[in-house]
Design an enzyme around this catalytic site. Structure first.
Site, PDB file in Angstrom:
ATOM      1  N   ILE A   1     -14.843  30.952   1.948  1.00  0.00           N
ATOM      2  CA  ILE A   1     -15.184  32.093   2.437  1.00  0.00           C
ATOM      3  C   ILE A   1     -15.375  32.186   4.036  1.00  0.00           C
ATOM      4  O   ILE A   1     -15.104  32.886   4.692  1.00  0.00           O
ATOM      5  CB  ILE A   1     -16.805  32.206   1.970  1.00  0.00           C
TER       6      ILE A   1
ATOM      7  N   ARG B   1     -16.376  19.701   9.526  1.00  0.00           N
ATOM      8  CA  ARG B   1     -16.222  18.196   9.629  1.00  0.00           C
ATOM      9  C   ARG B   1     -14.622  17.785   9.550  1.00  0.00           C
ATOM     10  O   ARG B   1     -14.490  16.495  10.177  1.00  0.00           O
ATOM     11  CB  ARG B   1     -17.079  17.502   8.415  1.00  0.00           C
TER      12      ARG B   1
ATOM     13  N   ASP C   1     -20.804  17.803  11.846  1.00  0.00           N
ATOM     14  CA  ASP C   1     -21.589  18.071  10.639  1.00  0.00           C
ATOM     15  C   ASP C   1     -22.859  18.463  10.857  1.00  0.00           C
ATOM     16  O   ASP C   1     -23.711  18.253  11.671  1.00  0.00           O
ATOM     17  CB  ASP C   1     -21.955  16.713  10.229  1.00  0.00           C
TER      18      ASP C   1
ATOM     19  N   ASN D   1     -22.259  29.317   7.674  1.00  0.00           N
ATOM     20  CA  ASN D   1     -21.380  29.567   6.315  1.00  0.00           C
ATOM     21  C   ASN D   1     -21.635  28.103   5.456  1.00  0.00           C
ATOM     22  O   ASN D   1     -21.450  28.193   4.434  1.00  0.00           O
ATOM     23  CB  ASN D   1     -20.079  29.813   6.474  1.00  0.00           C
TER      24      ASN D   1
ATOM     25  N   TYR E   1     -30.068  23.285  -5.101  1.00  0.00           N
ATOM     26  CA  TYR E   1     -29.336  24.188  -4.286  1.00  0.00           C
ATOM     27  C   TYR E   1     -29.985  25.484  -4.169  1.00  0.00           C
ATOM     28  O   TYR E   1     -29.816  26.110  -3.269  1.00  0.00           O
ATOM     29  CB  TYR E   1     -27.976  24.253  -5.139  1.00  0.00           C
TER      30      TYR E   1
ATOM     31  N   LYS F   1     -31.272  27.746  -0.887  1.00  0.00           N
ATOM     32  CA  LYS F   1     -30.819  29.117  -0.543  1.00  0.00           C
ATOM     33  C   LYS F   1     -31.881  29.931  -0.716  1.00  0.00           C
ATOM     34  O   LYS F   1     -31.841  30.773   0.264  1.00  0.00           O
ATOM     35  CB  LYS F   1     -29.525  29.413  -1.303  1.00  0.00           C
TER      36      LYS F   1
ATOM     37  N   THR G   1     -13.327  30.061  -4.832  1.00  0.00           N
ATOM     38  CA  THR G   1     -13.283  29.087  -3.499  1.00  0.00           C
ATOM     39  C   THR G   1     -13.011  27.720  -4.372  1.00  0.00           C
ATOM     40  O   THR G   1     -13.476  27.400  -5.249  1.00  0.00           O
ATOM     41  CB  THR G   1     -14.500  29.298  -2.871  1.00  0.00           C
TER      42      THR G   1
END
Length: 253
Positions: free
Chosen positions: A19, A39, A60, A86, A151, A155, A186
């Protein structure tokens, strides 16, 4: 749709692939000067060589000192007008097996990575005539999914940050929004597909279908669809759009 102002400088974290790379390329195509940050220097350099970006910076996002130094160097080349936060990663596990370390990893990359990036870019951006901050969140920031509690929590935190910061910035020329893709085609989702295959014995097609079923359109989102949404938010015509969490998910939420 109003385009970008004349040659803004955009910084895209996690801009070397997926993305992020699609967003970087879309911004280049719209006339922005684009720096991708991540990174992996080789991946970033390849993005520059193929024209998806103009410059690369290695850092990072979960390391505040590293990211702050990189953003200072990027800003010294040309002041930042657009920040697309992102960079992210996803790990799945049942909650009972999601230990403190897993939650910390998910928060450090997916949430604190956004915080660090905004802290680095916003002071200079506030002094510019135009500014755009776009955080790439997820539909996991708008609803729950099983086995990704850490996760999803990270978010959700990103969206809370966006909504609060947008109010603080409402008197300035800076807008702050989140884009929330559903399952997108992705490398990150490829890992989820491999995980489903290994744990359930399903074929690749069946594993993809398992993820695509969340989308009422019955498909994975493309990175370009996410990039197009970001490009719109960065346009001069989107100056009244702030504090929003825009789902790109085929009607899932």
């Amino acid at each position: 749709m109003s385009g970008l102002p004349h040659s803004p400088h955009a910084l895209v974290t996690g801009g070397g692939r997926g993305i992020g790379r699609a967003i970087a390329a879309a911004l280049v195509g719209a006339g922005a000067t684009v720096t991708v940050l991540g990174r992996n220097a080789a991946v970033l350099d390849e993005a520059v060589k193929t024209g998806a970006a103009h410059f690369a910076a290695v850092a990072d996002v979960s390391n505040e000192a590293s990211l702050t130094a990189a953003i200072a160097a990027v800003s010294a080349r040309k002041p930042i007008d657009i920040l697309v936060a992102n960079a992210g990663s996803a790990e799945s596990a049942p909650f009972a097996k999601s230990d403190t370390a897993l939650f910390k990893r998910m928060m450090d990359v997916n949430f604190m990575g956004v915080v660090h990036a905004v802290h680095g870019a916003l002071p200079g951006m506030r002094n510019r005539p135009y500014g755009r901050i776009v955080a790439i969140a997820s539909t996991a920031g708008l609803k729950g999914y099983a086995y990704v509690s850490a996760y999803s929590a990270a978010k959700h935190a990103v969206i809370g940050l966006v909504r609060s910061l947008a109010i603080e910035m409402a008197g300035s020329n800076v807008t702050v929004n989140a884009v929330c893709p559903g399952f997108t085609d992705t490398d990150l989702v490829a890992g989820s597909i491999e995980n489903i295959m290994s744990k359930t014995g399903r074929s690749r097609e069946q594993a993809i279908a398992e993820l695509a079923k969340h989308n009422p359109q019955g498909r994975l989102i493309t990175p370009q669809e996410v990039a197009d949404t970001v490009l719109w938010l960065c346009g001069e015509g989107a100056g009244a759009i702030t504090g929003q969490a825009i789902a790109v998910a085929g009607g899932e939420v």
